[in-house]
Design a protein around this motif. Structure first.
Motif, PDB file in Angstrom:
ATOM      1  N   ASN A  30     129.429 -58.045 -10.991  1.00  0.00           N
ATOM      2  CA  ASN A  30     129.380 -57.297 -12.249  1.00  0.00           C
ATOM      3  C   ASN A  30     130.763 -56.727 -12.528  1.00  0.00           C
ATOM      4  O   ASN A  30     131.626 -56.701 -11.652  1.00  0.00           O
ATOM      5  CB  ASN A  30     128.339 -56.174 -12.160  1.00  0.00           C
ATOM      6  CG  ASN A  30     127.883 -55.665 -13.511  1.00  0.00           C
ATOM      7  OD1 ASN A  30     128.240 -56.215 -14.554  1.00  0.00           O
ATOM      8  ND2 ASN A  30     127.081 -54.630 -13.505  1.00  0.00           N
ATOM      9  N   THR A 119     125.708 -63.622 -10.847  1.00  0.00           N
ATOM     10  CA  THR A 119     126.096 -62.422 -11.581  1.00  0.00           C
ATOM     11  C   THR A 119     124.858 -61.611 -11.949  1.00  0.00           C
ATOM     12  O   THR A 119     123.733 -62.103 -11.882  1.00  0.00           O
ATOM     13  CB  THR A 119     126.857 -62.775 -12.876  1.00  0.00           C
ATOM     14  OG1 THR A 119     125.978 -63.506 -13.732  1.00  0.00           O
ATOM     15  CG2 THR A 119     128.113 -63.579 -12.595  1.00  0.00           C
ATOM     16  N   VAL A 120     125.093 -60.373 -12.360  1.00  0.00           N
ATOM     17  CA  VAL A 120     124.010 -59.564 -12.907  1.00  0.00           C
ATOM     18  C   VAL A 120     123.413 -60.372 -14.066  1.00  0.00           C
ATOM     19  O   VAL A 120     124.154 -60.923 -14.885  1.00  0.00           O
ATOM     20  CB  VAL A 120     124.559 -58.199 -13.377  1.00  0.00           C
ATOM     21  CG1 VAL A 120     123.535 -57.417 -14.152  1.00  0.00           C
ATOM     22  CG2 VAL A 120     125.067 -57.406 -12.187  1.00  0.00           C
ATOM     23  N   LEU A 123     124.665 -60.518 -17.885  1.00  0.00           N
ATOM     24  CA  LEU A 123     126.006 -60.990 -18.254  1.00  0.00           C
ATOM     25  C   LEU A 123     125.975 -62.264 -19.082  1.00  0.00           C
ATOM     26  O   LEU A 123     126.757 -62.423 -20.009  1.00  0.00           O
ATOM     27  CB  LEU A 123     126.878 -61.217 -17.017  1.00  0.00           C
ATOM     28  CG  LEU A 123     127.354 -60.002 -16.253  1.00  0.00           C
ATOM     29  CD1 LEU A 123     128.327 -60.417 -15.160  1.00  0.00           C
ATOM     30  CD2 LEU A 123     127.968 -58.966 -17.140  1.00  0.00           C
TER      31      LEU A 123
END
Length: 167
Positions: A30, A119-120, A123
């Protein structure tokens, strides 16, 4: 007022990311950011958080909007999102372990890949637009969750006057 800020620190085609040590999204990459303190503007918060988490001093982060979400039909939560370009990354040697996680430079193409699930999850719904400063206006990037899965996303326009100094 939202409770958090997030910054994408760029150097050429790379972005400084943090692999989160703690929940939520432990183990996911992140941007850098954190919680607003009492009496602090989003702009002041993101500058402070970047300094605390990376040691980098950013001067004029560019406000890019908000990311908001509804977890399991609860009240909306969110963060103010900024982009900060730096001219040298020599002072930021990575990977670097911090109390928040591991900092490392990641290629923008890797972060934006549809096949990237490291990734989070939010995103992939907003990062490309947030990074496109020249063409895309700041917006509210909203995601609705069911458990850990995003079940709906939408881009909501912000008023022309929305800027971090007006919060």
């Amino acid at each position: 007022m939202l409770r958090y800020t997030l910054a994408f620190i760029r150097y050429n085609d790379e972005i400084l990311m943090i692999n989160r040590e703690k929940s939520p999204w432990q183990g996911a990459w992140n941007g850098v950011g954190g919680k607003l303190e009492a009496g602090e503007t989003p702009n002041e918060c993101v500058i402070r958080e970047v300094r605390e988490e990376t040691g980098l001093k950013i001067i004029q982060p560019i406000y890019r909007g908000m990311v908001t979400w509804n977890p399991d039909e609860e009240e909306a939560q969110g963060m103010y999102v900024f982009v900060a370009d730096i001219e040298q990354k020599d002072e930021m040697k990575t990977p670097k372990r911090t109390r928040e996680g591991i900092l490392d430079w990641k290629k923008e193409t890797w972060l934006l890949s549809e096949k990237n699930f490291g990734t989070v999850p939010t995103l992939r719904y907003f990062m490309k637009d947030v990074l496109d400063i020249g063409r895309i206006r700041p917006a509210d990037y909203h995601c609705t969750f069911s458990g850990d899965a995003v079940i709906r996303s939408e881009i909501r326009p912000l008023p022309e006057t929305a800027a971090p100094f007006s919060f």
